[in-house]
Design an enzyme around this catalytic site. Sequence first.
Site, PDB file in Angstrom:
ATOM      1  N   ARG A  56       0.867  -1.175   0.000  1.00 40.09           N
ATOM      2  CA  ARG A  56       0.000   0.000   0.000  1.00 40.09           C
ATOM      3  C   ARG A  56       0.908   1.231   0.000  1.00 40.09           C
ATOM      4  NH1 ARG A  56       2.495   1.765   3.718  1.00 40.09           N
ATOM      5  NH2 ARG A  56       0.987   3.460   3.786  1.00 40.09           N
ATOM      6  N   ALA A  58       0.842   5.137  -2.203  1.00 38.39           N
ATOM      7  CA  ALA A  58       0.666   5.437  -3.628  1.00 38.39           C
ATOM      8  C   ALA A  58       1.869   5.059  -4.508  1.00 38.39           C
ATOM      9  CB  ALA A  58       0.305   6.920  -3.784  1.00 38.39           C
ATOM     10  N   GLN A 202      -1.541   2.102  10.059  1.00 35.07           N
ATOM     11  CA  GLN A 202      -0.270   2.228   9.327  1.00 35.07           C
ATOM     12  C   GLN A 202       0.771   2.990  10.153  1.00 35.07           C
ATOM     13  OE1 GLN A 202      -3.284   2.792   7.989  1.00 35.07           O
ATOM     14  NE2 GLN A 202      -3.362   2.326   5.816  1.00 35.07           N
ATOM     15  N   ASP A 243      -1.823  10.676  -2.052  1.00 39.97           N
ATOM     16  CA  ASP A 243      -2.226   9.705  -3.075  1.00 39.97           C
ATOM     17  C   ASP A 243      -2.558  10.375  -4.392  1.00 39.97           C
ATOM     18  OD1 ASP A 243      -2.669   8.198  -0.461  1.00 39.97           O
ATOM     19  OD2 ASP A 243      -2.836   6.684  -2.035  1.00 39.97           O
ATOM     20  N   ASN A 253      -5.159  12.397   0.817  1.00 41.43           N
ATOM     21  CA  ASN A 253      -4.257  11.521   1.590  1.00 41.43           C
ATOM     22  C   ASN A 253      -5.104  10.756   2.596  1.00 41.43           C
ATOM     23  OD1 ASN A 253      -1.535  10.597   2.130  1.00 41.43           O
ATOM     24  ND2 ASN A 253      -1.688  11.642   4.080  1.00 41.43           N
TER      25      ASN A 253
HETATM   26  O1  MRU Z   1      -4.447   3.114   2.344  1.00 41.34           O
HETATM   27  P1  MRU Z   1      -2.970   3.327   2.204  1.00 41.34           P
HETATM   28  O2  MRU Z   1      -2.178   2.733   3.310  1.00 41.34           O
HETATM   29  O3  MRU Z   1      -2.485   2.899   0.825  1.00 41.34           O
HETATM   30  O4  MRU Z   1      -2.792   4.887   2.276  1.00 41.34           O
HETATM   31  C1  MRU Z   1      -1.494   5.418   2.120  1.00 41.34           C
HETATM   32  C2  MRU Z   1      -1.428   6.880   2.322  1.00 41.34           C
HETATM   33  O5  MRU Z   1      -2.417   7.546   2.531  1.00 41.34           O
HETATM   34  C3  MRU Z   1      -0.081   7.522   2.155  1.00 41.34           C
HETATM   35  O6  MRU Z   1       0.037   8.627   2.986  1.00 41.34           O
HETATM   36  C4  MRU Z   1       0.090   7.967   0.699  1.00 41.34           C
HETATM   37  O7  MRU Z   1      -0.148   6.902  -0.181  1.00 41.34           O
HETATM   38  C5  MRU Z   1       1.440   8.511   0.449  1.00 41.34           C
HETATM   39  S1  MRU Z   1       2.659   7.219   0.523  1.00 41.34           S
HETATM   40  C6  MRU Z   1       4.173   7.841   0.151  1.00 41.34           C
END
Ligand code: MRU
Length: 353
Positions: A56, A58, A202, A243, A253
């Site tokens: 996970r 982006a 996370q 994202d 985000n």
């Molecule tokens: O649902 P996720 O864990 O994929 O969400 C990730 C995020 O929101 C991160 O902050 C974003 O992707 C930036 S990662 C460098």
Amino acid sequence: MQSVSLDIPVDADSAILWHDDRLHLLDQRLLPQQEWFVRCADACETAEAIRAMVVRGAPAIGITAAYGIALAARQRYAQSPTDWRELVEPDLQVLADARPTAVNLFWVISHCRRLMTGIESDPFPSLLAEAQRIHGEDRAMNRRMGAFGAGLIEPGGAVITHCNAGRLATGGYGTALGVIRAAYAQGRIEQVFADETRPWLQGARLTAWELVREGVPVQLLCDGAAAARMAAGGIGWVIVGSDRIAANGDVANKIGTYSLAVAARHHGVRFMVAAPISTIDPNTPTGADIPIETRAAAEVLQCAGRPVAAEGAGAWNPVFDVTPAELVDAIVTERGVIHNPDREKIAAHLIPA
Ligand code: MRU
């Protein structure tokens, strides 16, 4: 998808590995308790790994998709060296359907589709090489972002981050965590506060895991504690990834980012978004046009698979939110810093020097 234990140190720079002729992803659902890899042999398994949150973040989703496309091309070319391009299209669609918000996924799919039109023979070697190039370039861009972002931070304070925008979420080093790593190495940050980031945690599971391993002091905050922590003083910046950034500078985000930005403005704390240029989507005019993923209510009603909510309660589970550009003090990309972003500054930043 098959789970495997690999004899590869998980301290290696990236959680995405091309190994033994297949794609291996460190299973982020199991961290920090277990360090297992998931092995993907084709595009469907790769898409399932993205959908199920094995991988996970982006940039990591985009890089994973690039390897998934190489796997798909290998499989379809073996089926038909003449019709492989048509056969690959449904694979591209399966990957595109895996998660809707991270624009990096769609950027990689369009990029590889363009590349495929010029390939005359077996497409696998060039698509694998392209996935590896995208992967390596992401790491390099994160280091550049780290240097630009760290330069904005006056020495001596603490920062708050949300979700995980570290090496696990990227090709390596991290976007927001890359800035934090660089700033800590330069003595500009004394303490990192990481929001735990319900419901997937996370922050608690992944960001804390990364920072503890590097010896960066990290304290967790329940998401609802962030405003009180700002009021207590000593926080210079909130630093997050993204994202998708719309053409007007609105930032999608992880859910909870918007409330952090509102609280930051109220307390005079500055708000930084670190993301590669490929996260800026010129085709999405404003934040209202960003597709926001909604996931199963069970993710909120349960914690680590155990029911915690009163039986009969429902849950609203959008997994991203949109922070309006006017609450963002700086967007940091591999090209530099956009202060107080707006449509004109974003457009100018997208023109290569
Ligand atoms: O649902 P996720 O864990 O994929 O969400 C990730 C995020 O929101 C991160 O902050 C974003 O992707 C930036 S990662 C460098």
